[in-house]
Design a protein around this motif. Structure first.
Motif, PDB file in Angstrom:
ATOM      1  N   MET A   1      51.359  50.440 -13.118  1.00 20.04           N
ATOM      2  CA  MET A   1      50.033  49.550 -12.674  1.00 20.04           C
ATOM      3  C   MET A   1      49.501  49.961 -13.877  1.00 20.04           C
ATOM      4  O   MET A   1      48.869  50.828 -14.237  1.00 20.04           O
ATOM      5  CB  MET A   1      49.745  50.456 -11.520  1.00 20.04           C
ATOM      6  CG  MET A   1      48.612  49.515 -10.953  1.00 20.04           C
ATOM      7  SD  MET A   1      47.651  50.398  -9.464  1.00 20.04           S
ATOM      8  CE  MET A   1      48.884  50.227  -8.323  1.00 20.04           C
ATOM      9  N   SER A   2      48.741  48.457 -14.183  1.00 21.05           N
ATOM     10  CA  SER A   2      47.813  48.479 -15.326  1.00 21.05           C
ATOM     11  C   SER A   2      46.456  49.107 -15.194  1.00 21.05           C
ATOM     12  O   SER A   2      46.199  49.525 -13.865  1.00 21.05           O
ATOM     13  CB  SER A   2      47.687  46.827 -15.633  1.00 21.05           C
ATOM     14  OG  SER A   2      46.693  46.397 -14.860  1.00 21.05           O
ATOM     15  N   GLN A   6      44.625  49.512 -11.358  1.00 18.69           N
ATOM     16  CA  GLN A   6      43.810  50.717 -10.914  1.00 18.69           C
ATOM     17  C   GLN A   6      42.460  50.740 -10.461  1.00 18.69           C
ATOM     18  O   GLN A   6      42.025  51.368  -9.557  1.00 18.69           O
ATOM     19  CB  GLN A   6      44.409  51.852 -11.768  1.00 18.69           C
ATOM     20  CG  GLN A   6      45.811  52.136 -11.993  1.00 18.69           C
ATOM     21  CD  GLN A   6      46.086  53.302 -13.082  1.00 18.69           C
ATOM     22  OE1 GLN A   6      45.248  53.388 -13.871  1.00 18.69           O
ATOM     23  NE2 GLN A   6      47.165  53.832 -12.966  1.00 18.69           N
ATOM     24  N   LEU A   7      41.641  50.284 -11.441  1.00 24.26           N
ATOM     25  CA  LEU A   7      40.141  50.222 -11.318  1.00 24.26           C
ATOM     26  C   LEU A   7      39.884  49.310 -10.131  1.00 24.26           C
ATOM     27  O   LEU A   7      38.956  49.691  -9.214  1.00 24.26           O
ATOM     28  CB  LEU A   7      39.462  49.805 -12.560  1.00 24.26           C
ATOM     29  CG  LEU A   7      39.515  50.607 -13.499  1.00 24.26           C
ATOM     30  CD1 LEU A   7      38.952  50.130 -14.900  1.00 24.26           C
ATOM     31  CD2 LEU A   7      38.998  52.039 -13.408  1.00 24.26           C
ATOM     32  N   LEU A   8      40.579  48.182  -9.904  1.00 22.65           N
ATOM     33  CA  LEU A   8      40.340  47.169  -8.719  1.00 22.65           C
ATOM     34  C   LEU A   8      40.736  47.982  -7.462  1.00 22.65           C
ATOM     35  O   LEU A   8      39.893  48.040  -6.546  1.00 22.65           O
ATOM     36  CB  LEU A   8      41.256  45.964  -8.841  1.00 22.65           C
ATOM     37  CG  LEU A   8      40.855  45.187  -7.825  1.00 22.65           C
ATOM     38  CD1 LEU A   8      39.536  44.581  -7.685  1.00 22.65           C
ATOM     39  CD2 LEU A   8      42.112  43.786  -7.904  1.00 22.65           C
ATOM     40  N   LEU A   9      41.872  48.611  -7.416  1.00 24.49           N
ATOM     41  CA  LEU A   9      42.084  49.473  -6.184  1.00 24.49           C
ATOM     42  C   LEU A   9      41.058  50.512  -5.865  1.00 24.49           C
ATOM     43  O   LEU A   9      40.819  50.773  -4.907  1.00 24.49           O
ATOM     44  CB  LEU A   9      43.769  50.245  -6.554  1.00 24.49           C
ATOM     45  CG  LEU A   9      44.264  50.860  -5.241  1.00 24.49           C
ATOM     46  CD1 LEU A   9      44.217  50.045  -4.222  1.00 24.49           C
ATOM     47  CD2 LEU A   9      45.418  51.734  -5.803  1.00 24.49           C
ATOM     48  N   GLU A  10      40.753  51.255  -7.013  1.00 20.46           N
ATOM     49  CA  GLU A  10      39.760  52.525  -6.721  1.00 20.46           C
ATOM     50  C   GLU A  10      38.434  51.812  -6.174  1.00 20.46           C
ATOM     51  O   GLU A  10      37.689  52.082  -5.136  1.00 20.46           O
ATOM     52  CB  GLU A  10      39.582  53.053  -7.955  1.00 20.46           C
ATOM     53  CG  GLU A  10      38.548  54.119  -8.005  1.00 20.46           C
ATOM     54  CD  GLU A  10      38.266  54.795  -9.380  1.00 20.46           C
ATOM     55  OE1 GLU A  10      37.077  55.600  -9.597  1.00 20.46           O
ATOM     56  OE2 GLU A  10      39.151  54.787 -10.109  1.00 20.46           O
ATOM     57  N   ARG A  69      45.159  62.018  -2.729  1.00 22.53           N
ATOM     58  CA  ARG A  69      46.728  62.455  -2.120  1.00 22.53           C
ATOM     59  C   ARG A  69      47.616  61.621  -2.142  1.00 22.53           C
ATOM     60  O   ARG A  69      48.883  62.117  -2.508  1.00 22.53           O
ATOM     61  CB  ARG A  69      46.119  62.873  -0.454  1.00 22.53           C
ATOM     62  CG  ARG A  69      47.325  63.440   0.194  1.00 22.53           C
ATOM     63  CD  ARG A  69      46.532  63.819   1.690  1.00 22.53           C
ATOM     64  NE  ARG A  69      47.879  64.358   2.123  1.00 22.53           N
ATOM     65  CZ  ARG A  69      47.903  65.114   3.544  1.00 22.53           C
ATOM     66  NH1 ARG A  69      46.684  65.148   4.239  1.00 22.53           N
ATOM     67  NH2 ARG A  69      48.916  65.461   4.056  1.00 22.53           N
ATOM     68  N   MET A  70      47.409  60.553  -1.980  1.00 22.87           N
ATOM     69  CA  MET A  70      48.632  59.257  -2.351  1.00 22.87           C
ATOM     70  C   MET A  70      49.111  59.593  -3.959  1.00 22.87           C
ATOM     71  O   MET A  70      50.198  59.414  -4.238  1.00 22.87           O
ATOM     72  CB  MET A  70      47.913  57.875  -2.049  1.00 22.87           C
ATOM     73  CG  MET A  70      49.129  57.185  -2.085  1.00 22.87           C
ATOM     74  SD  MET A  70      48.365  55.403  -1.952  1.00 22.87           S
ATOM     75  CE  MET A  70      47.815  55.559  -0.016  1.00 22.87           C
ATOM     76  N   ARG A  71      48.194  59.880  -4.667  1.00 21.14           N
ATOM     77  CA  ARG A  71      48.612  59.990  -6.104  1.00 21.14           C
ATOM     78  C   ARG A  71      49.368  61.143  -6.175  1.00 21.14           C
ATOM     79  O   ARG A  71      50.376  61.329  -6.880  1.00 21.14           O
ATOM     80  CB  ARG A  71      47.315  60.239  -6.966  1.00 21.14           C
ATOM     81  CG  ARG A  71      47.213  59.152  -8.132  1.00 21.14           C
ATOM     82  CD  ARG A  71      46.239  59.281  -8.967  1.00 21.14           C
ATOM     83  NE  ARG A  71      45.045  58.983  -8.346  1.00 21.14           N
ATOM     84  CZ  ARG A  71      43.635  59.365  -8.384  1.00 21.14           C
ATOM     85  NH1 ARG A  71      43.721  60.528  -8.914  1.00 21.14           N
ATOM     86  NH2 ARG A  71      42.854  58.938  -7.769  1.00 21.14           N
ATOM     87  N   VAL A  72      49.132  62.176  -5.493  1.00 23.76           N
ATOM     88  CA  VAL A  72      49.921  63.640  -5.785  1.00 23.76           C
ATOM     89  C   VAL A  72      51.388  63.476  -4.923  1.00 23.76           C
ATOM     90  O   VAL A  72      52.514  63.832  -5.436  1.00 23.76           O
ATOM     91  CB  VAL A  72      49.019  64.920  -4.824  1.00 23.76           C
ATOM     92  CG1 VAL A  72      50.168  65.983  -4.584  1.00 23.76           C
ATOM     93  CG2 VAL A  72      48.131  65.150  -5.725  1.00 23.76           C
ATOM     94  N   GLN A  73      51.381  62.657  -4.005  1.00 21.47           N
ATOM     95  CA  GLN A  73      52.590  62.648  -3.110  1.00 21.47           C
ATOM     96  C   GLN A  73      53.564  61.584  -3.970  1.00 21.47           C
ATOM     97  O   GLN A  73      54.598  61.733  -3.874  1.00 21.47           O
ATOM     98  CB  GLN A  73      52.307  61.727  -1.674  1.00 21.47           C
ATOM     99  CG  GLN A  73      51.811  63.011  -0.931  1.00 21.47           C
ATOM    100  CD  GLN A  73      51.516  62.303   0.608  1.00 21.47           C
ATOM    101  OE1 GLN A  73      51.392  60.987   0.740  1.00 21.47           O
ATOM    102  NE2 GLN A  73      51.481  63.160   1.595  1.00 21.47           N
ATOM    103  N   THR A  74      53.035  60.516  -4.651  1.00 20.04           N
ATOM    104  CA  THR A  74      53.960  59.835  -5.309  1.00 20.04           C
ATOM    105  C   THR A  74      54.356  60.344  -6.745  1.00 20.04           C
ATOM    106  O   THR A  74      55.049  59.694  -7.404  1.00 20.04           O
ATOM    107  CB  THR A  74      53.099  58.241  -5.531  1.00 20.04           C
ATOM    108  OG1 THR A  74      52.062  58.458  -6.342  1.00 20.04           O
ATOM    109  CG2 THR A  74      53.100  57.862  -4.193  1.00 20.04           C
ATOM    110  N   GLY A  75      53.475  61.570  -7.100  1.00 16.91           N
ATOM    111  CA  GLY A  75      53.754  61.910  -8.551  1.00 16.91           C
ATOM    112  C   GLY A  75      52.902  61.336  -9.711  1.00 16.91           C
ATOM    113  O   GLY A  75      53.188  61.449 -10.822  1.00 16.91           O
ATOM    114  N   LYS A  76      52.112  60.224  -9.207  1.00 14.95           N
ATOM    115  CA  LYS A  76      51.432  59.633 -10.314  1.00 14.95           C
ATOM    116  C   LYS A  76      50.125  60.175 -10.731  1.00 14.95           C
ATOM    117  O   LYS A  76      49.516  60.532  -9.633  1.00 14.95           O
ATOM    118  CB  LYS A  76      51.330  58.187 -10.105  1.00 14.95           C
ATOM    119  CG  LYS A  76      52.588  57.483 -10.029  1.00 14.95           C
ATOM    120  CD  LYS A  76      52.461  55.876  -9.525  1.00 14.95           C
ATOM    121  CE  LYS A  76      53.694  55.406  -9.501  1.00 14.95           C
ATOM    122  NZ  LYS A  76      53.621  53.711  -9.168  1.00 14.95           N
ATOM    123  N   ASN A  77      49.696  60.583 -11.812  1.00 18.12           N
ATOM    124  CA  ASN A  77      48.399  61.131 -12.420  1.00 18.12           C
ATOM    125  C   ASN A  77      47.454  60.012 -12.853  1.00 18.12           C
ATOM    126  O   ASN A  77      46.793  59.378 -13.168  1.00 18.12           O
ATOM    127  CB  ASN A  77      48.535  62.426 -13.158  1.00 18.12           C
ATOM    128  CG  ASN A  77      49.002  63.541 -12.634  1.00 18.12           C
ATOM    129  OD1 ASN A  77      49.235  63.617 -11.267  1.00 18.12           O
ATOM    130  ND2 ASN A  77      49.883  64.192 -13.428  1.00 18.12           N
TER     131      ASN A  77
END
Length: 77
Positions: A1-2, A6-10, A69-77
């Motif tokens: 994801m660009s 990421q900023l739009l999602l945030e 939490r979603m970031r931790v579960q998917t393994g993406k930082n």
């Protein structure tokens, strides 16, 4: 994801959390009999404003917690 995605999602999740929390606070104030838009600034109006602000902040915090939490579960930082 660009980075832009990421900023739009945030931004969208923060906005949804804030607005959802504010609406929940307004509903809770209404159930408690506190009138948010009453004329003047009586104790009930101040309490309703504080409740809406508190719930909006909690909604934002919950959105950020869920995103982390979603970031931790998917393994993406």
């Amino acid at each position: 994801m660009s980075t832009a995605q990421q900023l739009l999602l945030e931004g969208c999740t923060d906005a949804l959390g804030f607005v959802g929390g504010a609406l929940a606070g307004w509903g809770l104030a209404h159930v408690l009999g506190l009138e948010l838009f009453a004329p003047g600034y009586g104790a009930g109006t101040i309490a309703a404003i504080a409740l809406v602000g508190l719930c909006a902040g909690l909604g934002l915090k919950l959105a950020r917690f869920g995103r982390a939490r979603m970031r931790v579960q998917t393994g993406k930082n």
